[in-house]
Write a protein that holds these residues in place. Structure first.
Motif, PDB file in Angstrom:
ATOM      1  N   TRP A  20       0.889  -1.211   0.160  1.00  0.00           N
ATOM      2  CA  TRP A  20      -0.177  -0.051  -0.126  1.00  0.00           C
ATOM      3  C   TRP A  20       1.075   1.277  -0.042  1.00  0.00           C
ATOM      4  O   TRP A  20       0.659   2.077  -0.739  1.00  0.00           O
ATOM      5  CB  TRP A  20      -0.852   0.024   1.198  1.00  0.00           C
ATOM      6  CG  TRP A  20      -1.733   1.206   1.480  1.00  0.00           C
ATOM      7  CD1 TRP A  20      -1.339   2.241   2.321  1.00  0.00           C
ATOM      8  CD2 TRP A  20      -2.688   1.712   0.557  1.00  0.00           C
ATOM      9  NE1 TRP A  20      -2.320   3.259   2.119  1.00  0.00           N
ATOM     10  CE2 TRP A  20      -3.246   2.896   1.022  1.00  0.00           C
ATOM     11  CE3 TRP A  20      -3.452   1.081  -0.330  1.00  0.00           C
ATOM     12  CZ2 TRP A  20      -4.255   3.645   0.563  1.00  0.00           C
ATOM     13  CZ3 TRP A  20      -4.644   1.907  -1.113  1.00  0.00           C
ATOM     14  CH2 TRP A  20      -4.939   3.571  -0.396  1.00  0.00           C
ATOM     15  N   ASN A  54       0.907   3.813  -2.988  1.00  0.00           N
ATOM     16  CA  ASN A  54       0.759   5.243  -2.580  1.00  0.00           C
ATOM     17  C   ASN A  54       1.729   6.169  -3.093  1.00  0.00           C
ATOM     18  O   ASN A  54       1.214   7.108  -3.720  1.00  0.00           O
ATOM     19  CB  ASN A  54       0.270   5.378  -0.995  1.00  0.00           C
ATOM     20  CG  ASN A  54      -0.383   6.500  -0.670  1.00  0.00           C
ATOM     21  OD1 ASN A  54      -1.616   6.638  -1.111  1.00  0.00           O
ATOM     22  ND2 ASN A  54      -0.113   7.294   0.191  1.00  0.00           N
ATOM     23  N   LEU A  57      -4.963   3.223  -7.290  1.00  0.00           N
ATOM     24  CA  LEU A  57      -4.992   2.449  -6.022  1.00  0.00           C
ATOM     25  C   LEU A  57      -6.332   1.656  -5.953  1.00  0.00           C
ATOM     26  O   LEU A  57      -6.307   0.662  -4.999  1.00  0.00           O
ATOM     27  CB  LEU A  57      -4.730   3.484  -4.926  1.00  0.00           C
ATOM     28  CG  LEU A  57      -3.594   3.987  -4.625  1.00  0.00           C
ATOM     29  CD1 LEU A  57      -3.585   5.302  -3.486  1.00  0.00           C
ATOM     30  CD2 LEU A  57      -2.652   3.068  -4.082  1.00  0.00           C
ATOM     31  N   LEU A  71      -6.349  -2.164  -5.113  1.00  0.00           N
ATOM     32  CA  LEU A  71      -5.939  -2.506  -3.952  1.00  0.00           C
ATOM     33  C   LEU A  71      -7.452  -2.875  -3.153  1.00  0.00           C
ATOM     34  O   LEU A  71      -7.059  -2.984  -1.837  1.00  0.00           O
ATOM     35  CB  LEU A  71      -4.957  -1.695  -3.173  1.00  0.00           C
ATOM     36  CG  LEU A  71      -3.611  -2.330  -3.737  1.00  0.00           C
ATOM     37  CD1 LEU A  71      -3.352  -1.700  -5.156  1.00  0.00           C
ATOM     38  CD2 LEU A  71      -2.537  -1.502  -2.771  1.00  0.00           C
TER      39      LEU A  71
END
Length: 182
Positions: A16, A20, A32, A35
């Motif tokens: 993550w 990011n 993103l 995810l």
């Protein structure tokens, strides 16, 4: 509620953070969305009368990460601390919001107060939900300061223009949204 190994949870958190950072550098957070599970939810509160909720990966991509992050290209959201509970499959991360422009004295335009995200992990490197919190008063104050200094990006000016024209997709009167905010 399933348990996950600490190794798997730590791997997801690092994945993550890496994604990011990559999206910050791109100036586009929409990637993103990959995810999140197909049926994930992502929301936050906007004060005593309004909540935001994106339901499903497409709304997360197009509304939460597209519409809502639009105009914040160049901003960074460095995480300050992350707490992981592998038994519950939950992660809490505390972050800052820092603009890409500087004040005349060289200091950063930064939203004061506490910002963060609470995630529920679903396995397979995907979140099933995310809830954010931030200090709305401090965010509004920094945007007003930036507006007075005439340093808002064109994208942020467009974003603000859209929001004053009425409710945007994803916003609901508190308690009347499609799913509870918390």
């Amino acid at each position: 509620m399933p348990e996950f190994s600490r190794e798997e949870m730590d791997d997801m958190v690092q994945h993550w953070l890496d994604e990011n950072k990559r999206c910050e550098e791109l100036g586009d957070w929409r990637p993103l969305a990959d995810l999140y599970t197909e049926d994930a939810t992502y929301g936050w509160n906007m004060g005593p009368n309004q909540d935001f909720m994106a339901i499903g990966r497409d709304e997360i991509r197009n509304i939460a990460l597209g519409q809502e992050m639009g105009g914040l290209d160049g901003w960074t959201y460095p995480y300050q601390s992350i707490l992981v509970d592998e038994r519950k499959g939950e992660v809490v991360g505390f972050w800052k919001q820092i603009a890409d422009v500087r004040r005349e004295d060289g200091g950063a335009y930064e939203v004061a107060g506490i910002g963060g995200s609470w995630f529920r992990y679903a396995g397979n490197r995907q979140w099933s939900w995310q809830r954010d919190w931030f200090d709305l008063g401090n965010a509004a104050a920094i945007f007003m300061e930036m507006m007075r200094a005439d340093v808002l990006s064109d994208g942020m000016k467009r974003r603000m223009d859209r929001s004053v024209k009425g409710p945007l997709p994803g916003y609901y009167k508190r308690g009347e949204g499609p799913v509870p905010i918390w």
